[in-house]
Structure formats: C-alpha cells, structure tokens
Design a protein around this motif. Sequence first.
Motif, PDB file in Angstrom:
ATOM      1  N   PRO A 149      92.515-127.434  36.669  1.00 48.70           N
ATOM      2  CA  PRO A 149      92.667-127.417  35.202  1.00 48.70           C
ATOM      3  C   PRO A 149      93.708-126.407  34.745  1.00 48.70           C
ATOM      4  O   PRO A 149      94.003-125.430  35.435  1.00 48.70           O
ATOM      5  CB  PRO A 149      91.265-127.016  34.723  1.00 48.70           C
ATOM      6  CG  PRO A 149      90.702-126.201  35.854  1.00 48.70           C
ATOM      7  CD  PRO A 149      91.231-126.869  37.098  1.00 48.70           C
ATOM      8  N   THR A 150      94.249-126.668  33.560  1.00 46.84           N
ATOM      9  CA  THR A 150      95.138-125.696  32.924  1.00 46.84           C
ATOM     10  C   THR A 150      94.396-124.895  31.860  1.00 46.84           C
ATOM     11  O   THR A 150      94.840-123.818  31.474  1.00 46.84           O
ATOM     12  CB  THR A 150      96.338-126.395  32.268  1.00 46.84           C
ATOM     13  OG1 THR A 150      95.867-127.309  31.270  1.00 46.84           O
ATOM     14  CG2 THR A 150      97.153-127.156  33.304  1.00 46.84           C
ATOM     15  N   ILE A 151      93.254-125.429  31.390  1.00 49.40           N
ATOM     16  CA  ILE A 151      92.454-124.745  30.372  1.00 49.40           C
ATOM     17  C   ILE A 151      90.987-124.812  30.789  1.00 49.40           C
ATOM     18  O   ILE A 151      90.494-125.865  31.199  1.00 49.40           O
ATOM     19  CB  ILE A 151      92.646-125.370  28.981  1.00 49.40           C
ATOM     20  CG1 ILE A 151      94.117-125.258  28.544  1.00 49.40           C
ATOM     21  CG2 ILE A 151      91.749-124.684  27.940  1.00 49.40           C
ATOM     22  CD1 ILE A 151      94.427-125.880  27.199  1.00 49.40           C
ATOM     23  N   VAL A 206      92.334-119.344  29.602  1.00 50.69           N
ATOM     24  CA  VAL A 206      90.904-119.278  29.889  1.00 50.69           C
ATOM     25  C   VAL A 206      90.233-118.628  28.687  1.00 50.69           C
ATOM     26  O   VAL A 206      90.623-117.534  28.279  1.00 50.69           O
ATOM     27  CB  VAL A 206      90.612-118.445  31.158  1.00 50.69           C
ATOM     28  CG1 VAL A 206      89.139-118.519  31.516  1.00 50.69           C
ATOM     29  CG2 VAL A 206      91.468-118.908  32.320  1.00 50.69           C
ATOM     30  N   ILE A 207      89.251-119.313  28.116  1.00 48.89           N
ATOM     31  CA  ILE A 207      88.604-118.804  26.907  1.00 48.89           C
ATOM     32  C   ILE A 207      87.159-118.459  27.218  1.00 48.89           C
ATOM     33  O   ILE A 207      86.386-119.299  27.676  1.00 48.89           O
ATOM     34  CB  ILE A 207      88.666-119.842  25.767  1.00 48.89           C
ATOM     35  CG1 ILE A 207      90.118-120.254  25.513  1.00 48.89           C
ATOM     36  CG2 ILE A 207      88.039-119.280  24.497  1.00 48.89           C
ATOM     37  CD1 ILE A 207      90.270-121.372  24.495  1.00 48.89           C
ATOM     38  N   PRO A 213      94.826-115.579  32.692  1.00 47.66           N
ATOM     39  CA  PRO A 213      95.085-115.620  31.246  1.00 47.66           C
ATOM     40  C   PRO A 213      93.804-115.764  30.430  1.00 47.66           C
ATOM     41  O   PRO A 213      93.578-116.762  29.745  1.00 47.66           O
ATOM     42  CB  PRO A 213      95.992-116.844  31.093  1.00 47.66           C
ATOM     43  CG  PRO A 213      95.591-117.739  32.221  1.00 47.66           C
ATOM     44  CD  PRO A 213      95.249-116.830  33.367  1.00 47.66           C
ATOM     45  N   LEU A 214      92.959-114.752  30.482  1.00 43.19           N
ATOM     46  CA  LEU A 214      91.649-114.780  29.851  1.00 43.19           C
ATOM     47  C   LEU A 214      91.711-114.180  28.456  1.00 43.19           C
ATOM     48  O   LEU A 214      92.205-113.065  28.267  1.00 43.19           O
ATOM     49  CB  LEU A 214      90.650-113.995  30.710  1.00 43.19           C
ATOM     50  CG  LEU A 214      89.224-113.853  30.184  1.00 43.19           C
ATOM     51  CD1 LEU A 214      88.554-115.214  30.046  1.00 43.19           C
ATOM     52  CD2 LEU A 214      88.399-112.975  31.120  1.00 43.19           C
ATOM     53  N   ILE A 215      91.202-114.917  27.472  1.00 46.11           N
ATOM     54  CA  ILE A 215      91.155-114.438  26.098  1.00 46.11           C
ATOM     55  C   ILE A 215      89.744-114.615  25.551  1.00 46.11           C
ATOM     56  O   ILE A 215      88.976-115.443  26.039  1.00 46.11           O
ATOM     57  CB  ILE A 215      92.168-115.177  25.191  1.00 46.11           C
ATOM     58  CG1 ILE A 215      91.935-116.683  25.252  1.00 46.11           C
ATOM     59  CG2 ILE A 215      93.589-114.831  25.584  1.00 46.11           C
ATOM     60  CD1 ILE A 215      92.864-117.477  24.356  1.00 46.11           C
ATOM     61  N   GLU A 216      89.425-113.812  24.545  1.00 43.67           N
ATOM     62  CA  GLU A 216      88.125-113.899  23.897  1.00 43.67           C
ATOM     63  C   GLU A 216      88.279-114.314  22.440  1.00 43.67           C
ATOM     64  O   GLU A 216      89.297-114.034  21.806  1.00 43.67           O
ATOM     65  CB  GLU A 216      87.409-112.548  23.946  1.00 43.67           C
ATOM     66  CG  GLU A 216      86.826-112.188  25.284  1.00 43.67           C
ATOM     67  CD  GLU A 216      85.901-110.982  25.192  1.00 43.67           C
ATOM     68  OE1 GLU A 216      84.687-111.177  24.982  1.00 43.67           O
ATOM     69  OE2 GLU A 216      86.399-109.852  25.312  1.00 43.67           O
ATOM     70  N   GLY A 217      87.257-114.968  21.942  1.00 46.16           N
ATOM     71  CA  GLY A 217      87.196-115.293  20.528  1.00 46.16           C
ATOM     72  C   GLY A 217      85.783-115.062  20.043  1.00 46.16           C
ATOM     73  O   GLY A 217      84.906-114.644  20.803  1.00 46.16           O
TER      74      GLY A 217
END
Length: 583
Positions: A257-259, A339-340, A360-364
Amino acid sequence: MIGQAKTIPEAFLERVKATPSAVAYRDAGSGGFQDYNWSDIAQRVARRRAAFAEAGLKPGDRVAIFLPNGIEWVVTDLAAMAQGLVTVPLYGRDSPANICHVMRDSGATLCLTDEFERWADLGTETHSLPDLRNVWLLSGEDGQDDTRVSAYTENNIAESSEPLPSDGDQLATIIYTSGTTGPPKGVMLSHGALLWNARAVGQVNQIFEDDVFLSILPLAHGFERSLGWLCPMLNGSTVAYGRSIEVLAEDLRSQRPTILLAVPRLFEKAHHKAVERAQSSLIGGFLMKQTERTGWRRFQTTLDPSLSSNLLDRFFWSLIGARVAARIRDAFGGRLRMVISGGAPLSAQTFRFMAAMEVPLIEGYGLTEAGPAATGSTFEDRRLESVGKALPGAEVRTGPKQELLIRSPGLMMGYWGNPSASAKAIDEDGWLHTGDAAEIENGWVRIKGRIKDILVLSTGENVNPMPIESAIQSDPLIQQACVLGDGKPWCSAVVVIDTERFEKWAENQIPGVKDFNDAHLRKSLRNRLLEKMDNIPPFARINAVHVEVEPWTLESGLLTPTLKAKRPKVAQRFRNELNALYD
C-alpha cells in the motif's frame, strides 16, 4: 477529486463515470485477492438497490450492516444510501448486548449479515428487537428456526427507477459512539457532512488515483468509513481489504500500500518488534539505537531550517542508517507515502522512532460527532505530541476547563432520538463540545485527555491518565494498561502483560518466581515503567502496579469496540486488587 456531488450516491456515480475500468477494490477470497473495477461495483449496487426496493423499504428506513470489511459492506452501504435509506453500521466484534442495543435504539427494520452463525452468536438478545422485520444472509444460507432470517436473493439484471438522493442535508448514516461509560449514542451524519470531511482531509494531504489503501480498521468506525473509504472513492484510489491482523505482514507485502490507516497500538508493536529483533545481537542493538538518534536529528532539521545535520550524522546515515531505516519501511510494504494514526494518542517514543526511520507517519484528531476528522498535519509539517491544525473550513478553540470546541460543516445533526444530549453537545453558536481537554498554540492542537477521565487525587492534583498509559504501553512487556487513582493519594495501574516476554524478564529479576504479582517483582516492574515517564510530572507517576495475564476483550466488557479501556469497568472489576495496593 470528485467535487460537485452533494450526496454520497451522486459522488459514487460521478466516480463510476470518470474511471469505470479502474480498480476500485481488492477483496480476499479463497483464491487470494480479487480486483473489482468501478463498473463491477456499480452493477452490484444497482442489484442490491433493486432488492431494497422490492422489499418495500421506504426512504428514511434504517438498515443495519453486520458484515466484515469488504466489498459486500461497501455495496450495501452505497445501495442503501442510493435508495434514500439510512445505514447503521455494527461492529462485528462488539458484545451481543451492544449490537442489539444499536439495532433496537435505531429502529432498524432490516439487517444484512454474511452467515447465519454470525447472527446466531447474538443469542437471545435478538428476541427484543420489535422493529426488525428481516435479516438477510448474503451467504445464501437458510435462516433455520428464526423466521425473520432468510437467504438474500437478487435479480441478475435490475435497475431502480427511484432517483438518487440529491439533498446534502439528508441523513445518510447513524454511527454509534463507543460508550465508555454508558450505552452507545447514535450520531446522525448527513451526506454533506461526510463529503465535506473527506474533501477537507484530501486538501490537507492530497490523494491520487494510483494510491493503494490497505484497509484494516472496521468500516463501522467513522475514521475508516470517511478516510479509508470515502476519501479513496472521491479520488479514484484503490482499497485493498486486509484479511486479518494475524496475516497483516503478508498483506502488506502482497498489496504494497501507499496509504495506511491504523491505531497507535499497531505502530507501537512494530516499534517493539523492530527494536527487539535488533537487540538480539550487540552490534544490531547498537546500530538500531544510533540510527534512531541520527534519524531523529535529521527529522528535526526538516522542521527547523536553522538546524543543520553534522558531518558525522551524514556519514553514518549514508553508510548504515539509511539501510536500517529502509528495512523498517520494507516491513510496511516498502511503498508507503502516508501513514495516518488515529483513534488514540500515539506515544512520543513511537512517534520519534517512526520519524527517525523516515516512516511518513502523521497524526490527526477527530470524533464521530465531528464527522469524524477535525484536525490534521502533513508529512512535511508535523509536531511531536500534536494532532495538527484545524482542517480547512473548520474552527477550533478552547472553552471552560480547556475543553476543545469545534465548529465545521462536518458536524453531526445530533444524537438519534436524544434531543437533550444533542443540545448539550452542540451549543447555540454551533460549537461542538468534544469533552477533550486541549492546548492550542499557533494553531497547533495538543490533546490532553478526556475531561471526564481526569483523575483528581486526594492531594488535589489533577492527573491526565492518557499520556501515562501511552508511556506504559510503550514497554514491550505491556499489552494493555489502565491508570487509576481518583480520590487516592497517588496513581496506580492495572496492566495486561505479554506473558512470554514477562516470564523471561521476571526470571532475570527473581529466579524461580511464579507469582507475577509478587511484591518485589511488582516493585521492579514499577521502577522499569517509571523510566518511561520522564515527561510525566512526578506527582502523576504510578506508585504501584497490578499485573493481569488475561487480555481485555470486547466480550469481557472492559473494552469499547475501538479497543479503549472502560476505566470505570476496569476499576470495578479489579477493585479488591487495587484496594490491596493502597492498603
């Protein structure tokens, strides 16, 4: 991105017209993953929509979706909404009492599930569903003794003459909240709210037609429903439905996967596994630590141009660090560009590790009542222990007790059948009261925890248990943790251990020990966990710990469907053990 549609069925039709032969979904069958293009899905949706019409369902009727993740879930959701029906997703692993409460409270007239066994597992709870007229089994099985249950059938060629819903303010779905302290409440979300939310997320982090999502979270949750299903549809991406957590590593390798959307626990386990494997040798452990230190310094230079990496860092990274980090990324398939992490706070240790390894991990941040996303960050602009800034078109501020307030076009219409709770949640000025304490600095939002979860010690100190639990669970010995201490002089914790790892550690501490709650062993464990709490105020750090070996489950009543500990339930279940700690 599909941008003109006012309702989800309209957006779907626009997507089918735009890219009919593109791969929409990959679903796992007996022969492996199978591709379905947008035209395939459109035909299935048309047939299921016709089946709803033939069954006499009227616009506004509620349809419960009791299915595992996959194209049948998606087809049911789209077909029902296209017919003007309201979908009510059910968590497959929730307790029978909760599942039946949702159907009863929503007044669902029809439930779709895959096989009779899944329905039968609900037991006698299904007897008290006065509005439920039919249960359709997509497997084609016989309903056996329950007269409401029948095999689902549909015409091979069918078209509905009913027009698509065109009112964005129309109710699309009722998603029930987790209910950590009481019965779940039904959050009413309109087509327009869901579409706004998905489009706003896409503005912050662009999604492309060649992106591949790997879906591993339940579609019954707003996080996966909006970001993992609606966002890909609007942007024409492919969604591959993972088979299970047990074979996730295989699915990551095969689907590349890309996401990826996931909860923090997945990344924390990946962190523990990588470090543990490296530490099997002295050289490996040293190189992993050095890569993490160097990678973190490199990451900080991307946020602050005034910082510059030193020559030694650049040399180490080019020679060794880049290779170590690449192996970590390869474990996720090797192609991830976003990555979310959502659903709960990510521990600072895991954030640092992933950033250092250039994952590339981000949080929301979000909640079902907000549709669900409210804030987000980008890979290029992210902060440690921050959930980002308000989405475009949304507003955030803090109110009394530092409660985070949100105002956006994505907010819920209210709670189903509960106007008093609706009025408490959204005030007259349109601000949603989230129940979460927060700090906002230069637009960056930092969540401090649930206000109702704040522990008030007998000393008068207020303690947010959330970061303490994150710190505890960052230790590979610990699987689950719940921090308690309301009305007590200090905090304690109930932890569920990884038995195999714990046994090895315990043997090194006290040879021959059999009792995991041996007083000396618990003291050693507490001291070990305290090493993870440098960022926790001294008055908030745990002073004692009780050890459990049996994992908490939905069935035990100690977890919500989103796998959060029900603090009051944990305190009640282990009250004698906790009292012994304080005595």
